[in-house]
Motif scaffolding. Sequence first.
Motif, PDB file in Angstrom:
ATOM      1  N   LEU A 162       0.824  -1.208   0.000  1.00 15.88           N
ATOM      2  CA  LEU A 162       0.000   0.000   0.000  1.00 15.88           C
ATOM      3  C   LEU A 162       0.863   1.264   0.000  1.00 15.88           C
ATOM      4  O   LEU A 162       0.547   2.244  -0.675  1.00 15.88           O
ATOM      5  N   HIS A 163       1.960   1.227   0.734  1.00 20.27           N
ATOM      6  CA  HIS A 163       2.877   2.373   0.722  1.00 20.27           C
ATOM      7  C   HIS A 163       3.470   2.551  -0.673  1.00 20.27           C
ATOM      8  O   HIS A 163       3.565   3.681  -1.181  1.00 20.27           O
ATOM      9  N   ASP A 164       3.843   1.450  -1.321  1.00 26.23           N
ATOM     10  CA  ASP A 164       4.352   1.523  -2.694  1.00 26.23           C
ATOM     11  C   ASP A 164       3.289   2.076  -3.643  1.00 26.23           C
ATOM     12  O   ASP A 164       3.614   2.792  -4.592  1.00 26.23           O
ATOM     13  N   LEU A 165       2.036   1.754  -3.394  1.00 25.59           N
ATOM     14  CA  LEU A 165       0.950   2.281  -4.217  1.00 25.59           C
ATOM     15  C   LEU A 165       0.944   3.811  -4.176  1.00 25.59           C
ATOM     16  O   LEU A 165       0.769   4.471  -5.205  1.00 25.59           O
ATOM     17  N   LEU A 166       1.178   4.379  -3.000  1.00 28.37           N
ATOM     18  CA  LEU A 166       1.273   5.840  -2.879  1.00 28.37           C
ATOM     19  C   LEU A 166       2.455   6.371  -3.683  1.00 28.37           C
ATOM     20  O   LEU A 166       2.356   7.422  -4.331  1.00 28.37           O
TER      21      LEU A 166
END
Length: 138
Positions: free
Chosen positions: A14-18
């Motif tokens: 999810l952090h990578d998605l940001l």
Amino acid sequence: MNYDLRTLADRAELHDLLLHLCRALDEHRFDDLNSVLTQDATGTTRNGTGSSRDVLIAQIEAGNKDYARLLHRFSNVLIEVDGDTATIRAYITALSGHADSLVPASRGYGLSRIKAVRTPDGWRISELNVEPVFVVGQ
């Protein structure tokens, strides 16, 4: 807070998605947002409210395409995973400028409230809401 391996892996994705969201904006790769947002994504940005991925992408592109230099950064990121859904709360800083100057034409600071869902292709943003807190310049 649950820190089992599955939750930690989800939070990393999810952090990578940001980060992919920011890269798509900063590099004017607006088509890349198709792999960040769900088809039925909704949200509110500084350019209005959108009720589908295509509408949101058009809003985002309209607000950024006239600037040669873009820099978006998320900070104070809080990710909460609940099965196949997640919420993300983060501050966003957006700097926009022109090619002939290293001084930003505008600076925006806001609060992002994001919802994400697990899909067969990985996590995707289903709701993207950005509340402006401060805007300096245009």
